[in-house]
Design an enzyme around this catalytic site. Structure first.
Site, PDB file in Angstrom:
ATOM      1  N   TYR A 135       8.591  -0.811   7.405  1.00  0.00           N
ATOM      2  CA  TYR A 135       8.309  -0.588   8.833  1.00  0.00           C
ATOM      3  C   TYR A 135       9.159   0.550   9.392  1.00  0.00           C
ATOM      4  O   TYR A 135       8.713   1.307  10.238  1.00  0.00           O
ATOM      5  CB  TYR A 135       8.622  -1.856   9.636  1.00  0.00           C
ATOM      6  CG  TYR A 135       7.451  -2.787   9.822  1.00  0.00           C
ATOM      7  CD1 TYR A 135       6.804  -3.340   8.730  1.00  0.00           C
ATOM      8  CD2 TYR A 135       7.007  -3.122  11.092  1.00  0.00           C
ATOM      9  CE1 TYR A 135       5.745  -4.213   8.905  1.00  0.00           C
ATOM     10  CE2 TYR A 135       5.948  -3.989  11.276  1.00  0.00           C
ATOM     11  CZ  TYR A 135       5.320  -4.534  10.180  1.00  0.00           C
ATOM     12  OH  TYR A 135       4.280  -5.399  10.363  1.00  0.00           O
ATOM     13  N   LYS A 186       8.362  -9.111  -4.354  1.00  0.00           N
ATOM     14  CA  LYS A 186       7.442  -8.550  -5.353  1.00  0.00           C
ATOM     15  C   LYS A 186       8.308  -7.900  -6.425  1.00  0.00           C
ATOM     16  O   LYS A 186       8.188  -6.708  -6.737  1.00  0.00           O
ATOM     17  CB  LYS A 186       6.492  -7.558  -4.657  1.00  0.00           C
ATOM     18  CG  LYS A 186       5.353  -7.039  -5.522  1.00  0.00           C
ATOM     19  CD  LYS A 186       4.291  -8.083  -5.844  1.00  0.00           C
ATOM     20  CE  LYS A 186       3.274  -7.513  -6.833  1.00  0.00           C
ATOM     21  NZ  LYS A 186       2.384  -8.539  -7.392  1.00  0.00           N
ATOM     22  N   ASP A 218       2.159 -12.381  -3.837  1.00  0.00           N
ATOM     23  CA  ASP A 218       0.732 -12.676  -4.057  1.00  0.00           C
ATOM     24  C   ASP A 218       0.542 -14.162  -4.363  1.00  0.00           C
ATOM     25  O   ASP A 218      -0.363 -14.812  -3.839  1.00  0.00           O
ATOM     26  CB  ASP A 218       0.137 -11.784  -5.161  1.00  0.00           C
ATOM     27  CG  ASP A 218       0.980 -11.738  -6.430  1.00  0.00           C
ATOM     28  OD1 ASP A 218       2.146 -12.207  -6.421  1.00  0.00           O
ATOM     29  OD2 ASP A 218       0.468 -11.229  -7.454  1.00  0.00           O
ATOM     30  N   ASP A 242       5.133 -10.275   7.838  1.00  0.00           N
ATOM     31  CA  ASP A 242       4.060 -10.009   8.810  1.00  0.00           C
ATOM     32  C   ASP A 242       2.760 -10.646   8.325  1.00  0.00           C
ATOM     33  O   ASP A 242       2.075 -11.356   9.062  1.00  0.00           O
ATOM     34  CB  ASP A 242       3.891  -8.495   8.969  1.00  0.00           C
ATOM     35  CG  ASP A 242       2.768  -8.145   9.931  1.00  0.00           C
ATOM     36  OD1 ASP A 242       2.703  -8.763  11.011  1.00  0.00           O
ATOM     37  OD2 ASP A 242       1.958  -7.254   9.597  1.00  0.00           O
ATOM     38  N   ASP A 246       0.876 -14.541   9.563  1.00  0.00           N
ATOM     39  CA  ASP A 246      -0.494 -14.675  10.095  1.00  0.00           C
ATOM     40  C   ASP A 246      -1.271 -15.698   9.278  1.00  0.00           C
ATOM     41  O   ASP A 246      -2.012 -16.521   9.818  1.00  0.00           O
ATOM     42  CB  ASP A 246      -1.245 -13.327  10.047  1.00  0.00           C
ATOM     43  CG  ASP A 246      -1.189 -12.575  11.372  1.00  0.00           C
ATOM     44  OD1 ASP A 246      -0.178 -12.726  12.082  1.00  0.00           O
ATOM     45  OD2 ASP A 246      -2.150 -11.843  11.679  1.00  0.00           O
TER      46      ASP A 246
END
Ligand code: IPM
Ligand code: MG
Length: 351
Positions: A135, A186, A218, A242, A246
């Protein structure tokens, strides 16, 4: 206690008005001052985060934030777009620790996209790092390559100290809950994640009473819909957090239910619903104000040291749900369908 209230765009002003109604009903010594932010900031001062709004936020003990985002301003250069306001506030105020609880209220288990038996009793806390990662990493931009083609690039980076401080927040949070922490990365591909994993593992030595697990992002995305009950606290970086937050929100039936807290090193915070400005329903009086009301409760707990008042607000929300009050986003047949104002009034009346 001084509170900066930044309603923002879209449904922001409607839902924040209901949270203020609830706060006023508590009759606490709160000094409340409002300022424009996002598209509203751009309209008022040509800047999504006007200097006067930032100054107010810095001077306050806590910030109650609505939502930013307005399609009218999507074509402006990036620095002027509404989203820059929330990114700027997070960075300027050092709000590195984002707490996003995803709890399923028993009454709403049937509103989830997953089967009730998979989500009932769900209680996950996502701890998202909020001021680093891709970000904010430099360099970033769009450049010409040697062949004349354009290329977009961003930089994912984390310093050890950044990982360590968010890991500590997550370990401390887990200690007050079911003592299970899942760190998501990851590390099979990214160097940043490799370091993340090392630092979190090293920090775990200070928390021998807790159970730490590492998971690839994942797989975590998959496990959240396969068996979400396995999670207690999840800690992860800005970008993965983020996306996963959601996803987790939808397990609960409505993104309109979920509050969040973004805290600095001293516990000062910005409190906002995790949903956006929903321009499609703005002005219709149908938005769900509960995520904002619950954000105000988090504000009372984390920044204003009033856990008693926070619990009162949370109990009032649980009670209106038990009584069957539902905004459109969580409506199921047989419930009492209400608009934004009626929902806010119902919560306030039960305090
Ligand atoms: C969030 C939002 C923001 C983010 C946007 C509005 C910049 O999606 O708070 O999750 O990406 O962090
Ligand atoms: Mg988001």
């Amino acid at each position: 206690m001084k509170i900066a209230v930044l309603p923002g765009d879209g449904i922001g002003p409607e839902i924040v008005a209901q949270a203020l109604l609830v706060l006023r009903r508590l009759a606490l010594p709160l000094e409340i001052e409002q300022a424009p932010v996002g598209g509203a900031g751009y309209l008022a001062a040509g800047d999504p985060l006007p200097p006067s709004t930032l100054a107010l936020a810095k001077a306050a003990d806590a910030i109650l934030f609505g939502a930013v985002g307005d399609p009218r301003f999507d074509r402006l250069e990036r620095a002027k777009r509404p989203e820059q306001a929330i990114l700027g506030l997070r960075k300027e105020l050092g709000l590195f620790a984002n707490l996003r609880p995803a709890q399923v209220h028993a009454e709403l288990a049937s509103a989830s996209a997953l089967r009730p038996e998979i989500v009932s009793g769900l209680d996950i806390l996502i701890v998202r790092e909020l001021t680093g990662d891709i970000y904010f990493g430099e360099p970033k931009g769009i450049r010409r390559t040697q062949t004349g083609e354009r290329e977009g690039f961003d930089t994912m980076r984390y310093r050890e100290s950044e990982v360590r401080r968010i890991a500590r927040v997550a370990f401390e949070a887990a200690r007050k809950r079911k003592r299970k922490l899942c760190s998501v990365d990851k590390a099979n591909v990214l160097e940043t994640s490799q370091l993340w994993r090392e630092v979190v593992s090293a920090e775990a030595k200070n928390y021998p009473d807790l159970e730490l697990q590492h998971m690839y992002v994942d797989n975590c995305a998959m496990q959240l819909v396969r068996n979400p009950g396995q999670f207690d606290v999840i800690v992860t970086g800005n970008l993965f957090g983020d996306i996963l937050s959601d996803e987790a929100s939808m397990l609960t039936g409505s993104i309109g239910m979920l509050p969040s807290a973004s805290l600095d090193a001293s516990g000062k915070g910005l409190f906002e619903p995790i949903h956006g400005s929903a321009p499609d329903i703005a002005g219709h009086g149908v938005a769900n104000p509960l995520a904002t009301i619950l954000s105000a409760a988090m504000m009372l707990r984390y920044s204003l040291a009033r856990p008693d008042a926070a619990a009162r607000v949370e109990r009032a929300v649980a009670q209106v749900l038990r009584e069957g009050y539902r905004t459109a986003d969580i409506y199921t047949a047989g419930a009492k369908k209400v608009g934004t104002d009626e929902m806010g009034a119902a919560v306030a009346a039960r305090l």
